[in-house]
Design an enzyme around this catalytic site. Structure first.
Site: not given
Ligand SMILES: *Cc1c(COP(=O)(O)O)cnc(C)c1O
Length: 380
Positions: A172, A200, A231
């Site tokens: 990250s 991610h 996200k």
């Protein structure tokens, strides 16, 4: 009493002196274009279909969920979302948590205990480290992506009941990828389980946005896939995906699942719509990657050090905490939001600005970014 508060105040003063103090800042939604800091990689947070799904479900189910999933908090929408995630992740079943942080706490603390071993990459997310500590399992850490060290740890692990290797699939703060195919072959040889955190990766990597496991062609080999709905999915929540027995086990033994109020049905509805949009609008992912390619080229051309990134996360490596803060402030004065990332999110002396790209950024947004970065580069 007074001494206790004074002690806390002193620690805060020390943090200020070391340029490590943090404070909250209000992020107004009216100029999202100049936000190069969040993880809304596909811009789905503002997608009309996702927002409408949220509103519609809120009308029907209300804003909260009233109780935990095992009491009265489970709706048909939660189940539909979990089916969708399972199919999307090519796993048998999935389970929604209130956040990605809770999902990590919930999965690891249920699966690992005193008789077990958890082995993690040095640069794994804080929620994985906290999860391992909470589990009470023996914790071993290998240097970033150092598979020789991982193998050496596994060689001396015969006495443990269960062995769990956990890694971020996309790191990250550096934006590089874990070597998933190699990790799969190591875990197979050693009889360990492999758990990956696709926070991610989901929505970003792979031909269909199913994550880094899809990108590497190893989806079927991953024992436990977890991720966040906060996200690229653009909402709030987390999930675990894996074999049916794992999900059944989590429903029964995962305390952050059992003892927390269910995420609202409206949130589950928004997540569900997000997954549909991801499938139906692959052009969003293509736009994201166009932006990433252009930004990488321009930014390294300007002389910034960006490390080994392979993702929409571009770290501007600075080192010194004060220098990083200063650069962030100067960029902000020019209308560009890229906060400085400091200890304890990264090691001391490894401060950086963490720039992220999104499909919502226009060519003009990127030009404003490059112009500002050119103007402040003397601060490097
Ligand atoms: C953000 C993040 C989490 C936590 O997810 P939330 O939904 O924000 O709680 C977990 N793991 C990684 C790698 C992350 O980047």
């Amino acid at each position: 009493m007074k001494n206790i508060w004074q002690g806390l105040a002193q620690e805060l003063e020390d943090a200020k002196a070391a340029a490590l103090y943090r404070s909250l800042r209000i992020a107004e939604p009216d100029s999202p274009a100049l936000n190069f800091a969040d993880n809304d990689y596909l811009g789905l947070r503002f997608h009309p279909r996702v927002v409408a799904a949220f509103q519609k479900a809120a009308e029907k189910y209300g804003t909260g969920s009233g109780a935990s999933r095992l009491i009265t908090g489970t709706t048909e929408i939660h189940e539909r979302l979990e089916k969708k995630i399972a199919v999307f992740k090519r796993r048998e079943k999935a389970l929604m948590y209130g956040s990605g942080y809770l999902a990590n706490l919930g999965i690891v603390s249920a699966l690992a205990g005193e008789k077990d071993l958890v082995i993690i990459d040095k640069l794994n997310h804080a929620s994985i480290i906290d999860a391992c500590r909470l589990s009470g399992a023996e914790l071993r850490v290998y240097p970033h992506k150092n598979l020789k060290k991982l193998e050496a740890i596994l060689k001396t692990s015969a006495r443990f009941r269960r062995k769990l290797i956990i890694t971020d699939s996309v790191f990250s703060m550096d934006g590089d990828l874990a070597p998933l195919p190699e990790l799969v072959s190591i875990k197979k040889k050693s009889g360990a389980l492999l758990m990956i955190d696709e926070a991610h990766g989901t929505g970003v990597f792979g031909e269909n946005g199913r994550g880094a496991a899809e990108h590497f062609g190893v989806e079927e080999e991953i024992d436990i896939s977890m991720g966040t709905l906060s996200k690229a999915v653009g909402c709030l929540g987390g999930y675990a995906a894996g074999p049916a027995v794992l999900i059944d086990y989590l429903i029964n033994f995962s305390r952050p699942f059992i003892f927390a109020t269910a995420p609202p049905a409206a949130m589950a509805a928004a997540c569900l719509e997000s997954f549909r949009v991801m499938e139906e609008e692959p052009e969003l992912r293509r736009k994201l990657w166009q932006n990433v390619k252009l930004a990488r080229k321009e930014i390294s051309g300007l002389g910034y050090e960006t490390g080994e990134t392979e993702s929409p996360i571009i770290p501007l490596l600075i080192g010194n905490e004060e220098k990083a803060l200063n650069l962030s402030v100067r960029l902000r004065e020019k209308g560009i939001l890229i906060p400085a990332i400091r200890y304890p999110t990264v090691s001391k002396g490894k401060a950086r600005l963490r720039l992220t790209l999104s499909a919502r950024h226009s060519a003009q947004d990127l030009n404003s970014l490059f112009t500002a970065m050119r103007q402040v580069r003397e601060l490097l």
